[in-house]
Design a protein around this motif. Structure first.
Motif, PDB file in Angstrom:
ATOM      1  N   SER A  68       0.809  -1.224   0.000  1.00  0.00           N
ATOM      2  CA  SER A  68       0.000   0.000   0.000  1.00  0.00           C
ATOM      3  C   SER A  68       0.839   1.269   0.000  1.00  0.00           C
ATOM      4  N   GLY A  69       1.953   1.262   0.727  1.00  0.00           N
ATOM      5  CA  GLY A  69       2.813   2.440   0.763  1.00  0.00           C
ATOM      6  C   GLY A  69       3.438   2.736  -0.580  1.00  0.00           C
ATOM      7  N   ILE A  70       3.901   1.691  -1.253  1.00  0.00           N
ATOM      8  CA  ILE A  70       4.518   1.849  -2.579  1.00  0.00           C
ATOM      9  C   ILE A  70       3.501   2.398  -3.572  1.00  0.00           C
ATOM     10  N   ILE A  71       2.305   1.802  -3.589  1.00  0.00           N
ATOM     11  CA  ILE A  71       1.253   2.243  -4.509  1.00  0.00           C
ATOM     12  C   ILE A  71       0.870   3.690  -4.230  1.00  0.00           C
ATOM     13  N   SER A  72       0.755   4.040  -2.956  1.00  0.00           N
ATOM     14  CA  SER A  72       0.389   5.410  -2.583  1.00  0.00           C
ATOM     15  C   SER A  72       1.437   6.398  -3.070  1.00  0.00           C
ATOM     16  N   ASP A  73       2.707   6.065  -2.901  1.00  0.00           N
ATOM     17  CA  ASP A  73       3.782   6.960  -3.341  1.00  0.00           C
ATOM     18  C   ASP A  73       3.758   7.164  -4.850  1.00  0.00           C
ATOM     19  N   LYS A  74       3.436   6.125  -5.584  1.00  0.00           N
ATOM     20  CA  LYS A  74       3.451   6.211  -7.042  1.00  0.00           C
ATOM     21  C   LYS A  74       2.246   6.949  -7.616  1.00  0.00           C
ATOM     22  N   SER A  75       1.189   7.096  -6.817  1.00  0.00           N
ATOM     23  CA  SER A  75      -0.052   7.680  -7.350  1.00  0.00           C
ATOM     24  C   SER A  75      -0.491   8.938  -6.616  1.00  0.00           C
ATOM     25  N   MET A  76       0.333   9.467  -5.707  1.00  0.00           N
ATOM     26  CA  MET A  76      -0.111  10.632  -4.938  1.00  0.00           C
ATOM     27  C   MET A  76      -0.038  11.914  -5.764  1.00  0.00           C
ATOM     28  N   ILE A  77      -0.946  12.835  -5.451  1.00  0.00           N
ATOM     29  CA  ILE A  77      -0.947  14.156  -6.087  1.00  0.00           C
ATOM     30  C   ILE A  77      -0.694  15.261  -5.060  1.00  0.00           C
ATOM     31  N   GLN A  78      -0.699  14.876  -3.775  1.00  0.00           N
ATOM     32  CA  GLN A  78      -0.374  15.827  -2.709  1.00  0.00           C
ATOM     33  C   GLN A  78       0.022  15.032  -1.473  1.00  0.00           C
ATOM     34  N   PHE A  79       0.969  15.575  -0.703  1.00  0.00           N
ATOM     35  CA  PHE A  79       1.383  14.923   0.538  1.00  0.00           C
ATOM     36  C   PHE A  79       1.401  15.940   1.668  1.00  0.00           C
ATOM     37  N   ARG A  80       0.903  15.539   2.829  1.00  0.00           N
ATOM     38  CA  ARG A  80       0.967  16.379   4.026  1.00  0.00           C
ATOM     39  C   ARG A  80       1.287  15.502   5.227  1.00  0.00           C
ATOM     40  N   MET A  81       2.182  15.975   6.079  1.00  0.00           N
ATOM     41  CA  MET A  81       2.419  15.329   7.369  1.00  0.00           C
ATOM     42  C   MET A  81       1.541  16.045   8.377  1.00  0.00           C
ATOM     43  N   LEU A  82       0.516  15.371   8.851  1.00  0.00           N
ATOM     44  CA  LEU A  82      -0.434  15.974   9.784  1.00  0.00           C
ATOM     45  C   LEU A  82       0.155  16.039  11.191  1.00  0.00           C
ATOM     46  N   ASN A  83      -0.336  16.971  11.970  1.00  0.00           N
ATOM     47  CA  ASN A  83       0.019  17.116  13.393  1.00  0.00           C
ATOM     48  C   ASN A  83       1.479  17.472  13.628  1.00  0.00           C
ATOM     49  N   ARG A  84       2.097  18.197  12.702  1.00  0.00           N
ATOM     50  CA  ARG A  84       3.492  18.604  12.880  1.00  0.00           C
ATOM     51  C   ARG A  84       3.663  19.507  14.105  1.00  0.00           C
ATOM     52  N   LYS A 224       6.859  10.764   1.967  1.00  0.00           N
ATOM     53  CA  LYS A 224       6.284   9.595   1.304  1.00  0.00           C
ATOM     54  C   LYS A 224       5.988   8.525   2.346  1.00  0.00           C
ATOM     55  N   PHE A 225       5.405   7.430   1.927  1.00  0.00           N
ATOM     56  CA  PHE A 225       5.061   6.347   2.839  1.00  0.00           C
ATOM     57  C   PHE A 225       6.125   5.250   2.879  1.00  0.00           C
ATOM     58  N   SER A 226       6.625   4.854   1.739  1.00  0.00           N
ATOM     59  CA  SER A 226       7.484   3.672   1.682  1.00  0.00           C
ATOM     60  C   SER A 226       8.893   3.973   2.164  1.00  0.00           C
ATOM     61  N   TYR A 227       9.506   2.989   2.787  1.00  0.00           N
ATOM     62  CA  TYR A 227      10.902   3.077   3.213  1.00  0.00           C
ATOM     63  C   TYR A 227      11.848   2.764   2.063  1.00  0.00           C
ATOM     64  N   LEU A 228      11.293   2.341   0.937  1.00  0.00           N
ATOM     65  CA  LEU A 228      12.107   2.102  -0.262  1.00  0.00           C
ATOM     66  C   LEU A 228      12.257   3.400  -1.056  1.00  0.00           C
ATOM     67  N   ASP A 229      13.049   3.343  -2.124  1.00  0.00           N
ATOM     68  CA  ASP A 229      13.288   4.533  -2.946  1.00  0.00           C
ATOM     69  C   ASP A 229      12.175   4.708  -3.978  1.00  0.00           C
ATOM     70  N   THR A 230      10.974   4.992  -3.509  1.00  0.00           N
ATOM     71  CA  THR A 230       9.868   5.283  -4.416  1.00  0.00           C
ATOM     72  C   THR A 230      10.031   6.707  -4.953  1.00  0.00           C
ATOM     73  N   PRO A 231       9.361   7.033  -6.051  1.00  0.00           N
ATOM     74  CA  PRO A 231       9.560   8.343  -6.686  1.00  0.00           C
ATOM     75  C   PRO A 231       9.199   9.505  -5.763  1.00  0.00           C
ATOM     76  N   ALA A 232      10.003  10.554  -5.811  1.00  0.00           N
ATOM     77  CA  ALA A 232       9.700  11.768  -5.044  1.00  0.00           C
ATOM     78  C   ALA A 232       8.603  12.554  -5.753  1.00  0.00           C
ATOM     79  N   LEU A 233       7.742  13.199  -4.987  1.00  0.00           N
ATOM     80  CA  LEU A 233       6.649  13.994  -5.548  1.00  0.00           C
ATOM     81  C   LEU A 233       7.197  15.369  -5.937  1.00  0.00           C
TER      82      LEU A 233
END
Length: 620
Positions: A68-84, A224-233
């Motif tokens: 799920s993390g890999i798929i999310s990283d590959k298909s995201m259009i926006q990322f936010r870290m909540l509760n910073r 991103k979600f994955s600990y692997l080298d998934t594409p940067a947004l």
């Protein structure tokens, strides 16, 4: 036509995809049965992954070797870290997803995974012999043998859709319901129930006036979600915020007499923390507005998801009310919102592996267990897939403790407390959330995933490198010394007290004003040393320093909880006297009337903070 499979997975939603991928990756032959190959991994509701506690679950899935993390990283259009603005234990990653890209990436991943076969059909019946599942019968008359079966039916079991006074069978708009399985399972001795969920109308984004809304951009430096080298947004799309108003509420109220929820035609309970808009204005009549999140559905579509406006009111009421919202004056609707009622099976009928107690080799995962949310479904699918594989291969059970993962908290809650309403994960449900952070999921779980053959060698080596790097940084920060003249200027600029003698950066880092960015300014020696490490390793080291004392306190709390497991509560205890209890906690405690703290802690809806409040009052 079919060989005998190690694992058959029924349903290709988030739970089914993770279950199939996990079992196949570990070496099982898998058949994934879905009613429609074009809707694999469909995001039935909002186009997003993660969020508070949910983001932690996605990272745990990834750390174990899930997808799920890999798929999310590959298909995201926006990322936010909540509760910073809060402590690291509360930081929660969330992304907006491209709905079509998410499903396409999942299907691609599944098709590229060896050992997975696909079959488009409806599972009508389980083949059970001597209380053991041995296969599946489909609507097309196929009888397919298997050693284990994982049911991930989502909202399709006797699903019924409601829009105002209209009702028809279906598990999702334009998709028919699945029948037969519930009736068979009840005959086999299972208890079933009904639940309800809903979704908002979808709107043509070209008809909206975004100038009248508040922009909600993604993070400047998206994670991103994955600990692997998934594409940067590299680029992001804005979401938008607007609000309902009294005029909107008045129009919605005109539809109450035709509402399936208020007229009693819907019997199932809906999600407490994601109520329909009509439920919100009815329950919170004192509020003159409610927040609406306007979420784009992808890069290349004008379709918009109206988060916060879930409804089953008649479509004419929906569009009339929407057009009174700021920015929606000329809104055009692609399709109305609707409610769907479906069968579920109380999860107290499961083992910790998610195998059923009644039928050997049969596993349940996802909304069939009374949960809500993609992330909750996906982690159950992962665990069910792992254990279905292990069962087929005569291997041991794989489970996670409450102290090891949010996944462990979720499953333990379900099987020990059960749920009478759709279960959603929150950080408050975990007693050990200081330990169960999103940043350290790999350090907690990747070795476990690697040990069962799910997490790859690459994942394991990356985790080992990170762990060694964190340890090295901590030891070096303790050993180093910085002079007052090097750092006092920085400390004073931060409003922090100056030092009078040489001090270790480790000691200075414990100050609340200090973070990684400021740490890297503590002289050339510190800066030069830290430059050897990647951002993720440095951040993990900083959080470890910050949370050191909190972790110690949490471990003491664990010991206290074990000692107080059998602390008695008077049968007539007046919970209304404890104003600090959560509304839901007080409601459930008054209904169940637990005899001990231990029993109270296992009641669905009673959070760890509620238990702490009780213990304080009882003088413990």
């Amino acid at each position: 036509m079919f060989n005998k499979y190690n694992v058959i997975v029924i349903g290709a939603g988030h739970a089914g995809c993770e279950a199939a991928a996990a079992a196949a990756t570990m070496g099982s032959s898998v058949l994934l049965i879905t009613m429609n190959m074009q809707t694999i991994a469909q995001m039935s509701c909002n186009p997003a992954m993660g969020g508070v506690a949910k983001g932690q679950i996605v990272r745990e899935i990834d750390a174990l070797g899930g997808r799920s993390g890999i798929i999310s990283d590959k298909s995201m259009i926006q990322f936010r870290m909540l509760n910073r603005s809060k402590g690291p234990a509360m930081w929660s990653p969330r992304c907006q997803s491209d709905r079509m890209m998410f499903a396409a990436e999942w299907r691609k991943h599944l098709e590229e995974t060896p050992n997975i076969d696909f079959w488009q059909d409806t599972a009508k019946e389980l083949i059970v012999k001597n209380k053991k599942v041995v296969g599946v019968k489909t609507e097309m008359g196929m009888e397919i043998q298997a050693q284990t079966v994982v049911l991930t039916n989502g909202t399709f079991l006797n699903g019924r859709i409601f829009i105002g006074e209209k009702t028809f069978g279906g598990g999702r708009t334009a998709e028919r319901a699945a029948t037969g399985l519930t009736e068979q399972l009840v005959q086999l001795g299972f208890e079933s129930g009904r639940m309800k969920t809903g979704t908002p109308p979808r709107i043509d984004g070209r008809s909206l006036n975004y100038n009248r809304m508040e922009a909600q951009p993604g993070d400047d430096q998206p994670g991103k979600f994955s600990y692997l080298d998934t594409p940067a947004l590299m680029k992001q799309r804005n979401c938008w915020i607007t609000y309902t108003n009294e005029e909107v509420h008045e129009i919605l109220r005109t539809g109450f007499e035709r509402s399936p929820m208020f007229t009693g035609r819907i019997k199932g309970l809906g999600p407490r923390y994601c109520p329909s808009v009509e439920d919100k204005i009815n329950r919170f009549a004192d509020k003159d507005r409610h927040q609406i999140f306007v979420e784009p559905e992808g890069w290349d579509t004008v379709e918009v998801y109206v988060n916060g406006f879930s409804t089953s009111l008649p479509e004419d009421v929906q569009i009339n009310a929407l057009r009174k919202i700021s920015g929606f004056e000329n809104a055009k609707m692609f399709r109305p919102g609707y409610a769907v009622e479906y069968d579920y099976f109380p999860p107290t009928q499961l083992k910790q592996t998610l195998e059923t107690q009644l039928i050997d080799g049969l596993f349940f995962a996802g909304q069939i267990n009374g949960t809500t949310g993609y992330e909750e479904a996906a982690c159950q699918g992962l665990m069910a897939g792992i254990n279905a594989h292990n069962k087929a291969k005569d291997l041991g059970e794989f489970t996670l403790k409450r102290s090891e993962a949010y996944i462990g908290v979720l499953i333990d809650d379900l099987i020990t407390k059960g749920t009478e309403e759709p279960y959603r994960m929150f950080t408050s449900r975990a007693e050990y959330r200081t330990l169960l952070r999103q940043d350290n999921a790999d350090l907690r779980l990747t070795e476990k995933g690697y040990g069962i053959g799910l997490a790859s060698q690459e994942r394991y080596e990356r985790m080992q490198t990170k762990r060694a790097g964190v340890h090295e940084i901590l030891e070096e920060l303790k050993r180093m010394r910085v002079n007052p003249e090097e750092v006092n200027g920085l400390l004073e600029s931060l409003g922090s007290a100056p030092i009078r003698e040489k001090t270790s950066p480790y000691h200075i880092l414990k100050r609340p004003e200090m973070n990684l960015e400021e740490l890297q300014k503590l002289g050339e020696t510190v800066t030069g040393y830290l430059s050897r490490f990647d951002q993720e390793t440095m951040e993990e080291a900083v959080i470890s320093v910050k949370y050191e004392s909190y972790v110690e306190k949490e471990q003491l709390l664990v010991e206290k909880m074990e000692k107080l497991e059998n602390l008695s509560i008077h049968p007539q205890f007046d919970y209304d006297r404890l104003a600090a209890l959560s509304f839901e906690g007080r409601e459930k405690l008054k209904r169940v009337r637990p005899q001990t703290i231990g029993q109270a802690s296992r009641i669905s809806g009673v959070s760890p903070s509620d238990i702490s409040i009780l213990m304080v009052y009882l003088g413990r």
